[in-house]
Scaffold this active site. Structure first.
Site, PDB file in Angstrom:
ATOM      1  N   TRP A 197       0.796  -1.266   0.017  1.00 29.29           N
ATOM      2  CA  TRP A 197      -0.077  -0.137   0.107  1.00 29.29           C
ATOM      3  C   TRP A 197       0.824   1.338   0.197  1.00 29.29           C
ATOM      4  O   TRP A 197       0.312   2.287  -0.276  1.00 29.29           O
ATOM      5  CB  TRP A 197      -0.989  -0.109   1.372  1.00 29.29           C
ATOM      6  CG  TRP A 197      -2.174  -1.027   1.211  1.00 29.29           C
ATOM      7  CD1 TRP A 197      -2.335  -1.750   0.226  1.00 29.29           C
ATOM      8  CD2 TRP A 197      -3.084  -1.210   2.060  1.00 29.29           C
ATOM      9  NE1 TRP A 197      -3.323  -2.478   0.499  1.00 29.29           N
ATOM     10  CE2 TRP A 197      -4.057  -2.180   1.691  1.00 29.29           C
ATOM     11  CE3 TRP A 197      -3.309  -0.379   3.373  1.00 29.29           C
ATOM     12  CZ2 TRP A 197      -5.178  -2.430   2.729  1.00 29.29           C
ATOM     13  CZ3 TRP A 197      -4.167  -0.999   4.208  1.00 29.29           C
ATOM     14  CH2 TRP A 197      -5.220  -2.018   3.677  1.00 29.29           C
ATOM     15  N   LYS A 198       1.897   1.207   0.337  1.00 28.10           N
ATOM     16  CA  LYS A 198       3.027   2.312   0.347  1.00 28.10           C
ATOM     17  C   LYS A 198       2.316   3.165   1.567  1.00 28.10           C
ATOM     18  O   LYS A 198       1.937   2.926   2.505  1.00 28.10           O
ATOM     19  CB  LYS A 198       3.199   2.995  -0.958  1.00 28.10           C
ATOM     20  CG  LYS A 198       3.771   1.646  -1.998  1.00 28.10           C
ATOM     21  CD  LYS A 198       4.269   2.568  -3.326  1.00 28.10           C
ATOM     22  CE  LYS A 198       4.669   1.335  -4.190  1.00 28.10           C
ATOM     23  NZ  LYS A 198       5.328   1.611  -5.606  1.00 28.10           N
ATOM     24  N   HIS A 256      12.945  -2.426  -0.504  1.00 23.46           N
ATOM     25  CA  HIS A 256      12.147  -1.634  -1.481  1.00 23.46           C
ATOM     26  C   HIS A 256      12.975  -0.803  -2.279  1.00 23.46           C
ATOM     27  O   HIS A 256      13.517   0.055  -1.448  1.00 23.46           O
ATOM     28  CB  HIS A 256      10.820  -1.188  -1.081  1.00 23.46           C
ATOM     29  CG  HIS A 256       9.708  -0.928  -2.228  1.00 23.46           C
ATOM     30  ND1 HIS A 256       9.866   0.208  -3.040  1.00 23.46           N
ATOM     31  CD2 HIS A 256       8.851  -1.542  -2.788  1.00 23.46           C
ATOM     32  CE1 HIS A 256       8.943   0.174  -3.805  1.00 23.46           C
ATOM     33  NE2 HIS A 256       8.397  -0.851  -3.820  1.00 23.46           N
ATOM     34  N   GLU A 281      11.297  -6.045  -9.060  1.00 24.41           N
ATOM     35  CA  GLU A 281      10.671  -4.897  -9.390  1.00 24.41           C
ATOM     36  C   GLU A 281      11.785  -4.087 -10.216  1.00 24.41           C
ATOM     37  O   GLU A 281      12.589  -3.380  -9.529  1.00 24.41           O
ATOM     38  CB  GLU A 281      10.201  -4.303  -8.045  1.00 24.41           C
ATOM     39  CG  GLU A 281       9.202  -5.008  -7.300  1.00 24.41           C
ATOM     40  CD  GLU A 281       8.399  -4.135  -6.447  1.00 24.41           C
ATOM     41  OE1 GLU A 281       7.324  -4.357  -6.580  1.00 24.41           O
ATOM     42  OE2 GLU A 281       8.926  -3.404  -5.660  1.00 24.41           O
ATOM     43  N   GLY A 300       0.069   0.485  -6.822  1.00 29.33           N
ATOM     44  CA  GLY A 300      -0.923   1.307  -7.148  1.00 29.33           C
ATOM     45  C   GLY A 300      -2.427   0.569  -7.261  1.00 29.33           C
ATOM     46  O   GLY A 300      -3.439   0.949  -6.408  1.00 29.33           O
TER      47      GLY A 300
END
Ligand code: 13P
Length: 231
Positions: free
Chosen positions: A9-10, A84, A153, A214
């Site tokens: 969700w950041k 991340h 990623e 997102g």
């Protein structure tokens, strides 16, 4: 389809109410919310599993702003995102710090979701990934490495970066196979995954799941994505 879906969700959503609504629909996903929502979400039975977006690099208590492994454990957290790219590149988190966090996550019995990925896609990508893997997993035993998941990623594909567009499944596969030739553990793909392209990535047997940014913070979009995965 037995694939791993992780929602990062950041720094979203803005309210606890929205977080609770989102969590309720995130059935069968590993949900990594901002720390402040963990306690309330841990009380909700939704079929989602709790993960954290980060962990302190040591258990020593003199660390302003950090959250310890023990605190996360008490909140029912099972997974922790490590390294991340937004922390590596925007906050300057070094390979050494990432390595310490990874070791500590294992000490606290979390499943680490270790993020790696090149910043630009050119012929240097293999050398870059090899270097990042070597320094991130430095000093870990084979048994410890087996307990981890890797999230590949590519930084250039992450939706919050200017001009980002998802990797193609073919190019992602090239990287995933390269990663697996160094550490043969489960690899997830992350970078602009949504309900429309998720199937392209998870239909590849080499890709064990996805790490979604997102698209995981819009209720409708995430429900659609989960439906696609379960088809
Ligand atoms: P997006 O899905 O928004 O591109 O984010 C990817 C990511 O950084 C997940 O950790």
């Amino acid at each position: 389809m037995n694939k791993i879906i992780v929602a990062n969700w950041k720094m979203n959503p803005s309210t606890l109410k929205e977080a609770e609504e989102l969590f309720r629909v995130s059935t069968n996903a590993i949900v990594c919310p901002p720390f402040v929502y963990l306690e309330e979400l841990s009380k909700i039975k939704s079929g989602a599993i709790l993960g954290a977006q980060d962990i302190a690099f040591s258990d020593e208590p003199g660390q302003t702003g950090e959250v310890s492994g023990e605190m996360l454990r008490q909140l029912g957290v099972k997974y922790v995102i490590i390294g991340h790219s937004e922390r590596r590149w925007r906050l300057g988190e070094s390979d050494e710090i990432v390595n310490k966090k990874l070791k500590l996550a294992l000490v606290h019995n979390f499943t680490p979701i270790v993020c790696i990925g090149e910043k630009v896609r050119d012929e240097s990508f293999r050398g870059f990934l090899k270097g990042q893997i070597d320094s991130t997993f430095d000093g870990l035993s084979g048994e410890q490495i087996k307990k981890c998941l890797i999230a590949y990623e590519p930084v250039w594909a992450i939706s919050t970066n200017p001009g980002a567009e998802p990797d193609t499944p073919e190019t992602a596969l090239e990287s995933v196979n390269f990663i697996k030739s160094i550490v043969n553990i489960k690899v997830l793909y992350g970078g602009s995954v949504d309900s429309k392209n998720v199937k392209d990535f998870i239909s590849l047997p080499e890709i064990s799941g996805v790490l979604v940014g997102g698209a995981s913070v819009s209720k409708e979009e995430f429900i659609n994505l989960l439906n696609e995965v379960s088809k």
